[in-house]
Write an enzyme that holds these catalytic residues in place. Structure first.
Site, PDB file in Angstrom:
ATOM      1  N   GLY D 149       0.455  -1.509   0.040  1.00  0.00           N
ATOM      2  CA  GLY D 149      -0.441   0.312   0.138  1.00  0.00           C
ATOM      3  C   GLY D 149       0.890   1.265   0.311  1.00  0.00           C
ATOM      4  O   GLY D 149       1.751   0.918   0.496  1.00  0.00           O
ATOM      5  N   CYS D 150       0.516   2.268  -0.176  1.00  0.00           N
ATOM      6  CA  CYS D 150       1.082   3.700  -0.386  1.00  0.00           C
ATOM      7  C   CYS D 150       1.819   4.124   0.524  1.00  0.00           C
ATOM      8  O   CYS D 150       2.768   4.825   0.933  1.00  0.00           O
ATOM      9  CB  CYS D 150       0.188   4.540  -0.415  1.00  0.00           C
ATOM     10  SG  CYS D 150      -1.887   4.732  -0.075  1.00  0.00           S
ATOM     11  N   TYR D 151       0.754   4.390   1.959  1.00  0.00           N
ATOM     12  CA  TYR D 151       1.075   4.362   3.546  1.00  0.00           C
ATOM     13  C   TYR D 151       2.064   3.690   3.535  1.00  0.00           C
ATOM     14  O   TYR D 151       2.923   4.151   4.450  1.00  0.00           O
ATOM     15  CB  TYR D 151      -0.076   4.368   4.011  1.00  0.00           C
ATOM     16  CG  TYR D 151      -1.057   5.319   4.589  1.00  0.00           C
ATOM     17  CD1 TYR D 151       0.046   6.805   4.619  1.00  0.00           C
ATOM     18  CD2 TYR D 151      -2.205   5.386   4.168  1.00  0.00           C
ATOM     19  CE1 TYR D 151      -1.270   7.569   4.592  1.00  0.00           C
ATOM     20  CE2 TYR D 151      -3.425   5.917   3.892  1.00  0.00           C
ATOM     21  CZ  TYR D 151      -2.886   7.699   4.461  1.00  0.00           C
ATOM     22  OH  TYR D 151      -4.062   8.543   4.291  1.00  0.00           O
ATOM     23  N   ALA D 154       5.239   5.046   2.526  1.00  0.00           N
ATOM     24  CA  ALA D 154       5.979   5.503   2.295  1.00  0.00           C
ATOM     25  C   ALA D 154       6.807   5.626   4.112  1.00  0.00           C
ATOM     26  O   ALA D 154       7.657   6.212   4.483  1.00  0.00           O
ATOM     27  CB  ALA D 154       5.095   6.810   1.933  1.00  0.00           C
TER      28      ALA D 154
END
Lengths: 347, 347, 347, 347
Positions: D149-151, D154
């Site tokens: 996922g994106c979170y 990061a």
């Protein structure tokens, strides 16, 4: 009969917001507005939004004599300027409400966080820290008000019930906050440009943002224990004009916390406050837009053992000019809510 | 004693804006709010901005009997629904103020632009076109008000002085307009998504947007000549929540025009209007934000022989809910400005 | 082996966009970058987006000798500076591609629209107007290129097929355009501030924006008739970083127009153009984001007898740096599309 | 000769971003695109940005037989759909790269965080967690990839060097993150509306967002000690289309930390990574826009004894489609950077 007010630095964003709020105030009339670089300009050229309220009004150069006899003077100036002006102003007017940082901190804290000695230390005691929800008695006892910063207002209102009740440890607190770009003011600087701030999130002031001192001061005020409150504060610029959100993390000092009990305690703590609204849902900045309201909520995470507290405000209203009017109302003996609304503009 | 009001369709954006404005109205109290899909929900869950003004208030299902006896009922409904509800409602309440398109146009124009026959043609005459600056007499004579659309309000106020004085030709008029996304309402649709509307300009409704009919109707009302006004209207969606700007082009009907004379004529034309402000500078939508003001200006271009007229409003206030309150004030016999401000929120 | 390039004024937005595009160019290598106030700064401090492509690169002070022998030098400078630099530069380098306004107009038009005499009139003929879709032969015959402005590119590509075919009158043309804020550059000015440009539309340059001259020049080039093209141009700032949309109105010069025929003619006109895409739907700026594409469409309105033509581009690419690379490709004898994409970043 | 690829769910934002990236990929050709509700529509009607790359291409209905024999199939589907499709697909194609959450977690973690049993547990081992910077060996050994996922991308890239080196405690970690609205996809929902998301910050998923599981899984992978990593994750929606910023807080596990040493260690840790850039300045999301880069930095605060780590990515590229291409490159045996850029679009 209305109290007569002056606004010094009325061409900046907090100054213009004072003009907007005071235009609707039933008991205060703005009779004098000053600006530095914009002296001579018409208010409505910079802020056509104010054309109907201040037709033909122009910004004057600052001259203390012009303000003599006014009931209240608001100072909406860059950091460091109030301490130069106030000594010559304070005896000429009824009350001074400073929106800058100059009269918020004790002299040693000021020097530590701002890197230079304060120029008017003898006047510091004449100013109360103008966060009425935590310092109402002090404001009522004072002649003058130092309205706190936008970040400290959001963070402190979010965390205060926890510290007041001794529910969290005073150290290890994290305040992760986001601000709209108007918090940087109307001055010219590259990070304030639309093309720099649009479509991006910009962390800044890592580890040492000056508002840390105000957050700690205000929370220490409600905290009854021995240890000084210690906060790590991280601000971020987000692509919106107004609004502050503070997302705060703290470690429990007691056993058996749960979210429902915390929410109930928050509601009790703020029951008499006209401008603090406790929400079940996470607060959003938009719901406070253009209002003097602060929206807060709280959670306890049993998995990681962390208390999460969130607060949202409009940085130009409850975080600046609205709070200044709230403080002015107190020192003038007016109803605290006069001229202020707790209804936001949404969407 | 306050007039008692109901808001039907109060969970949409214009409904919520009515709640915001009426919360500050000195003479009107909202006693009933309805919603369709959101019936049963708390107002403050959808609009935490309204939590302080409507604590504990929930949206009701629509039932005409619940509204019986109210002094005024605002209808903030999708196109086509008012004409179904009004026949059963109109005799139960003092005044109806419709924010939709159903009662703005004569039956033939309605059918031509909306593609189906009107369902309550006998009631059309009971509604005045609620743009007080052009139709104040009609509104004062009527029981009910059909508040005009957002684009027609901006364009008409920008152009009206030209046509009223016969200074421009009634044909060949171009209205090039931009709207914030809230003009599309709170309903779900792909073009309303943030990721679709952010960072882009989207022209739409080319050649045949329905607001064309209202612009022509309103301008025909002020135009004294023989030919019907004809307008080519091109709307664009721009990445902001609120605001309409109309940039209008017209051909001179007389010789010797110049900008200074036109500006003076605009100021004279609108001298008595509390909500229309004539600016020297080009108007911006932000200066009207959250206010009921319309800002207009005008230019004559001797090089190309064109008159340029610009108008800016907040689409949710002067373009919808504020204008509806203005109309309600008139039919209730209240001061036209009650509960309304001409001061915008800027920045 | 790559051609060696320099970018003068590489710390501004069009300069940085040149660095981004040239980093991906297969046949051009950037070997020298200059800046004025930012000389000495690291490229990656101003544009961390470029950190991977220009590690450790710093901006140099401008010195013509440093550029001697380069194959191509791009000038991305404020208005008026190129005409000071070019006389000393033009014989030292292979090709100059100027992104400013200095070498776009004939001397008399320059003086009329810019208010002062041109300082290097003898060099004007050495520059071709770098809009390849209209001036490809001229660019191919020239050593140097004056890349046109962003507004003229969007408006001209939208209108050119109409004038080339004599379908519309050359006078009475209206160009109503909107630009993202990056069009104002990275320089500091109040209207460029986020809090000024966010949430609002700002018309500016009414009647006399200088890009009018370029639009008329370029359209005159395709127009075969006797009368000079005359355009009324109205730009607006909208709250987005990139993108230009031009919505253009013209009067038919022939009978029997209809939309389908016009669309077919546009497709035929641009069939061989790699960067112009004719759409059935209205173009949006986002679809061209970060690409060198221009999206256009056209309509005929039989009701008002008006032709409507729309064009969208990314102002920093097809409106500036991408077009400059396209021109450089031509004068260097490279494929016109080298290093350029017609695929946008959406959403 | 190019590998032949299919994109399932190509009308959503991550699907469209795959089409954008693969249009520029030297070794992969998209030969089949599917959509559900948008089957039959032209790609260029939904994404005119892709008109030049996929002229005339339409979305097909999903049918596994249509994909048979393809070298790689990307699944860009809503949560829960991949586990239904993959069993019938996995033996027909060379490699599956799933952009959804279905194959990222072990079965027990999946059930705990998603609230229902996984429907294809026997296939979980066939998928590697597709964060190459931490799981490159696993991806190289696998046939299929579950892009994270994106979170988690990061946050994990920001924190990994600290945990890999045992410098911070594995518990008490706070991840405070902000996302652009495209992270919510193209599906219709009220919080995704422009007028809801513009001008505001919205915290959500308090205490229990599902990405918590992926962050903990990935950090556990690099953490060598006994205790499982435990993270409190708070996401916020901010008013921008793309970008994720993770601001992370951790407690030191060793004495004597300082910022300079930590930055040096980060640079060493990521020295060989083409897509991770360690900055001295705080990272901003804009600098990674449209690129596959992750920008990170780190600080030690001696005052509060806290390590602060920040990471920024484009959620649709390094947080989704770019990372998927990176994983596909690995399983196809191509250079890991093929078709991907680490240069962002700024401004």
């Amino acid at each position: 009969m209305a109290y007569r007010a002056g606004v010094v630095g009325a061409s900046g964003y907090t100054g213009a917001e004072l003009l907007r709020l005071l235009a609707g105030h039933p008991d205060v009339e703005v009779v004098h507005v000053t600006a530095a670089a914009n002296a001579g300009a018409a208010v409505e050229r910079l802020y056509p939004s104010l054309a109907a309220a201040y037709p033909g009004r122009t910004y004057e150069e600052y001259a203390p004599g012009d303000l003599a006899g006014l009931d209240v003077v608001f100072l909406a100036l860059p950091h460091g300027e109030s301490q130069r002006l106030v000594p010559d102003l304070v005896d000429r007017v009824g009350h001074v409400v400073d929106l800058g940082a100059d009269f918020r901190l004790p002299a040693p804290a000021y020097e530590r966080w701002y890197g230079s000695p304060h120029q008017a230390t003898d006047l510091l005691d004449a100013f109360a820290f103008g966060l009425p929800e935590l310092f109402r008695d002090e404001v009522n006892r004072s002649n003058h008000v130092a309205a706190p910063g936008c970040y400290p207002t959001a963070a402190t209102l979010a965390l205060a019930p926890l510290l007041a009740a001794g529910l969290v440890e005073p150290t290890g607190i994290v305040v992760n906050a986001m601000s709209g770009v108007s918090g940087r003011g109307r001055g010219l600087s590259t990070p304030s440009l639309f093309s720099e701030a649009d479509g991006t999130v910009t962390p800044y002031g890592l580890l040492n943002h000056r508002h840390t001192a105000e957050i700690e001061l205000a929370l220490d005020h409600v905290w009854a224990g021995d240890h000084a409150v210690q906060v790590l504060f991280t601000p971020h610029l987000v692509p919106m004009t107004r609004g502050i959100l503070a997302t705060c993390y703290a470690r429990p000092a007691v056993d058996g916390l749960d979210t429902a009990t915390l929410l109930a305690r928050y509601r009790e703590h703020y029951a008499a406050e006209p401008f603090v609204i406790v929400l079940d849902d996470p607060p959003t900045t938009k719901a406070t837009f253009a209002s003097n309201a602060a929206h807060v909520t709280v959670r306890f995470d049993p998995r990681t053992g962390t208390v999460l507290a969130l607060g949202a405000i409009d940085n130009l209203v409850k975080g600046a000019s609205g709070q200044a009017v709230q403080g002015a109302n107190l020192v003038l003996g007016l109803p605290e809510t006069a001229g202020l609304s707790s209804v936001g503009v949404q969407p």
